[in-house]
Design an enzyme around this catalytic site. Sequence first.
Site, mmCIF file in Angstrom:
data_model
loop_
_atom_site.group_PDB
_atom_site.id
_atom_site.type_symbol
_atom_site.label_atom_id
_atom_site.label_comp_id
_atom_site.label_asym_id
_atom_site.label_seq_id
_atom_site.Cartn_x
_atom_site.Cartn_y
_atom_site.Cartn_z
ATOM 1 N N LYS A 81 7.264 84.139 60.329
ATOM 2 C CA LYS A 81 8.817 83.874 60.162
ATOM 3 C C LYS A 81 9.710 84.959 59.800
ATOM 4 O O LYS A 81 10.918 84.908 59.489
ATOM 5 C CB LYS A 81 8.815 82.988 58.836
ATOM 6 C CG LYS A 81 8.339 81.278 59.071
ATOM 7 C CD LYS A 81 8.708 80.654 57.771
ATOM 8 C CE LYS A 81 7.703 79.772 57.237
ATOM 9 N NZ LYS A 81 8.116 79.366 55.858
ATOM 10 N N LYS A 96 9.081 86.606 57.190
ATOM 11 C CA LYS A 96 9.277 86.461 55.496
ATOM 12 C C LYS A 96 8.039 87.165 54.939
ATOM 13 O O LYS A 96 6.829 86.794 55.113
ATOM 14 C CB LYS A 96 9.179 84.812 55.197
ATOM 15 C CG LYS A 96 10.040 84.488 54.181
ATOM 16 C CD LYS A 96 10.239 82.984 54.207
ATOM 17 C CE LYS A 96 11.195 82.799 52.930
ATOM 18 N NZ LYS A 96 11.703 81.237 52.801
HETATM 19 N N1 C2G Z 1 14.822 74.833 47.854
HETATM 20 C C1 C2G Z 1 15.933 74.234 46.826
HETATM 21 N N2 C2G Z 1 16.788 74.849 46.383
HETATM 22 C C2 C2G Z 1 16.453 76.250 46.266
HETATM 23 C C3 C2G Z 1 15.695 76.766 47.196
HETATM 24 C C4 C2G Z 1 14.834 76.328 47.667
HETATM 25 O O1 C2G Z 1 15.963 72.965 47.248
HETATM 26 N N3 C2G Z 1 17.495 76.829 45.216
HETATM 27 C C5 C2G Z 1 13.907 74.084 48.719
HETATM 28 C C6 C2G Z 1 14.108 74.442 50.216
HETATM 29 O O2 C2G Z 1 15.122 73.977 50.880
HETATM 30 C C7 C2G Z 1 13.044 74.154 50.913
HETATM 31 C C8 C2G Z 1 11.910 74.264 49.571
HETATM 32 O O3 C2G Z 1 12.588 74.559 48.449
HETATM 33 O O4 C2G Z 1 12.844 72.882 51.286
HETATM 34 C C9 C2G Z 1 10.960 75.709 49.851
HETATM 35 O O5 C2G Z 1 11.682 76.521 50.049
HETATM 36 P P1 C2G Z 1 11.165 77.952 50.667
HETATM 37 O O6 C2G Z 1 10.156 78.465 49.895
HETATM 38 O O7 C2G Z 1 12.258 78.715 50.824
HETATM 39 O O8 C2G Z 1 10.646 77.351 52.068
HETATM 40 P P2 C2G Z 1 10.865 77.954 53.514
HETATM 41 O O9 C2G Z 1 10.374 79.487 53.721
HETATM 42 O O10 C2G Z 1 12.172 77.441 53.754
HETATM 43 O O11 C2G Z 1 9.843 77.082 54.314
HETATM 44 O O12 C2G Z 1 8.479 74.659 58.166
HETATM 45 C C10 C2G Z 1 9.327 74.795 57.121
HETATM 46 C C11 C2G Z 1 9.256 75.920 56.276
HETATM 47 O O13 C2G Z 1 7.994 76.172 55.935
HETATM 48 C C12 C2G Z 1 10.143 75.921 55.293
#
Ligand code: C2G
Length: 151
Positions: free
Chosen positions: A44, A46
Amino acid sequence: MKTVITYGTFDLFHIGHLRLLKRLKSLGDKLIVAVSTDEFNEGKGKKTIIPYAQRAEIVENIGCVDLVIPETSWEQKIVDVQKYNVDIFAIGEDWFGKFDFLKEYCDVVYLERTQGISSTQLKQTLKTFSISKEEIFKAFEILEQLKSELE
Ligand code: C2G
């Protein structure tokens, strides 16, 4: 018994993650969280600070979470929804529309994000803490120079 599933990296676990998981649990009875592995995150683009095993253990020990599984590919969602008899797939609105293809198999819900906090932002802040000695000396040099020009 309603089963809810979500996917995420959950690096530097923060209040945004916690509030999302609590809202997800309130949509059903059982909450499954697929935590992205380090290898999958590299795909990703990341880079995480906290390794997968620790991120999974943290999420596993959040009271509202019932099961943690590894997220290793984009394709696994349909398989997971069928394998765990999922009723609701839910994720933060930053993914709005991206997983509508799952509507064939279960309900799909996008939830509002918590404003003002993100792992990316925390990483930026951490970076500012890690200023090297050389950088500090450089800054002093510039200040000395300015001081002498002002005198
Ligand atoms: N999130 C949130 N508020 C924030 C930060 C994050 O509600 N201030 C939510 C994101 O929208 C997501 C979850 O927390 O639903 C996890 O965020 P991440 O760890 O950034 O996940 P991501 O890398 O976007 O992975 O297959 C889908 C991916 O694995 C999503």
